[in-house]
Design a protein around this motif. Structure first.
Motif, mmCIF file in Angstrom:
data_model
loop_
_atom_site.group_PDB
_atom_site.id
_atom_site.type_symbol
_atom_site.label_atom_id
_atom_site.label_comp_id
_atom_site.label_asym_id
_atom_site.label_seq_id
_atom_site.Cartn_x
_atom_site.Cartn_y
_atom_site.Cartn_z
ATOM 1 N N ARG A 1 0.836 -1.199 0.000
ATOM 2 C CA ARG A 1 0.000 0.000 0.000
ATOM 3 C C ARG A 1 0.874 1.254 0.000
ATOM 4 O O ARG A 1 2.048 1.221 0.419
ATOM 5 C CB ARG A 1 -0.898 0.023 1.235
ATOM 6 N N ASP B 1 -7.225 -0.137 -1.414
ATOM 7 C CA ASP B 1 -5.946 -0.241 -0.718
ATOM 8 C C ASP B 1 -4.753 -0.032 -1.639
ATOM 9 O O ASP B 1 -3.634 0.159 -1.169
ATOM 10 C CB ASP B 1 -5.820 -1.587 0.004
ATOM 11 N N SER C 1 -3.181 4.834 1.938
ATOM 12 C CA SER C 1 -2.373 4.237 2.994
ATOM 13 C C SER C 1 -3.278 3.812 4.138
ATOM 14 O O SER C 1 -4.417 4.260 4.256
ATOM 15 C CB SER C 1 -1.320 5.228 3.496
ATOM 16 N N SER C 2 -2.766 2.948 4.983
ATOM 17 C CA SER C 2 -3.529 2.497 6.140
ATOM 18 C C SER C 2 -3.453 3.538 7.254
ATOM 19 O O SER C 2 -2.768 4.557 7.128
ATOM 20 C CB SER C 2 -2.967 1.168 6.642
ATOM 21 N N ASP D 1 1.083 -0.706 6.824
ATOM 22 C CA ASP D 1 0.350 -1.954 6.664
ATOM 23 C C ASP D 1 1.180 -2.968 5.875
ATOM 24 O O ASP D 1 1.605 -2.676 4.752
ATOM 25 C CB ASP D 1 -0.964 -1.674 5.935
#
Length: 222
Positions: free
Chosen positions: A88, A149, A153-154, A159
């Motif tokens: 990601r 995803d 970004s997480s 991630d």
């Protein structure tokens, strides 16, 4: 003997014994017990969820890595090495400025709203790049094929996993770049796709580092 002095001495000795016992129990016995249980029952987690390749620790299953080419002169950001599966986007809070020996990204989300221009521009650019990078002869990526995803970004920015949909989207490009049959690369993705934890927690996922280690082993055999 002065009674008050004698009592004070006994109290001091009792206090010292209590201190020694508590130090032994909480400072030695308890930490050793917890460490022993962790190593015996949760060895992988206790040691940082290490991932090994060729006998060496190459990363953690909990922290994502970048797979980029060396930074070109005049460029501020490196280009992705397209022979590997990509994770990601890593849009955290910024880069490390304290320990400059390591180029780390600080963990955190972008904290930008959905209509923030910077975020919209990032997502649009990331989507265009995903389409361009993964469209190869005989396989064209459509905008509707790009999962969320792949372009966001997480919450941590670190991630280690991607969705099976994003892994599948990269199969043709990875196969072409490495001179491998598409079916073999797809099989790798399928073998490294994990289901929901306990069958209902989270989403299906693919650990990118573990997948790339398997890919390297496959290319070494070819």
């Amino acid at each position: 003997m002065n009674t008050s002095v004698s009592n004070t001495g006994r109290l001091l000795w009792a206090g010292l014994r209590a201190l020694l016992v508590l130090t032994l129990v909480t400072g030695v016995i308890y930490p050793l017990a917890v460490t022993g249980v962790a190593q015996a029952l949760f060895h992988d987690k206790a040691n940082g969820s290490d991932i090994k390749a060729d006998g060496n620790v190459v990363g953690s299953s909990l922290i994502g890595q970048a797979y980029n080419l060396p930074l070109k002169k005049g460029h501020q950001t490196p280009e992705p090495d397209l022979k590997w599966f990509q994770g990601r986007p890593q849009n955290g809070l910024g880069s490390n400025t304290v320990n400059t020996q390591y180029k780390l990204i600080l963990s955190g989300a972008t904290n930008r709203s959905a209509d923030n221009k910077d975020l919209v521009d990032w997502v649009s650019a990331a989507k265009a790049a995903v389409i361009d990078d993964n469209s190869v002869p005989g396989y064209t990526v459509k905008p509707s094929d790009v999962p969320a995803d792949a372009v966001t970004s997480s919450g941590s920015g670190l991630d280690p996993d991607i969705s099976p949909a994003y892994a599948d989207l990269q199969v043709h490009r990875v196969a072409e770049k490495n001179g491998l049959p598409v079916a073999q690369v797809q099989k790798l993705v399928d073998e490294h796709t994990q289901g929901r934890t306990l069958g209902f927690i989270g989403e299906p996922r693919v650990n990118v580092l573990e997948l790339n280690i398997a890919l390297r082993a496959l290319t070494a055999k070819s």
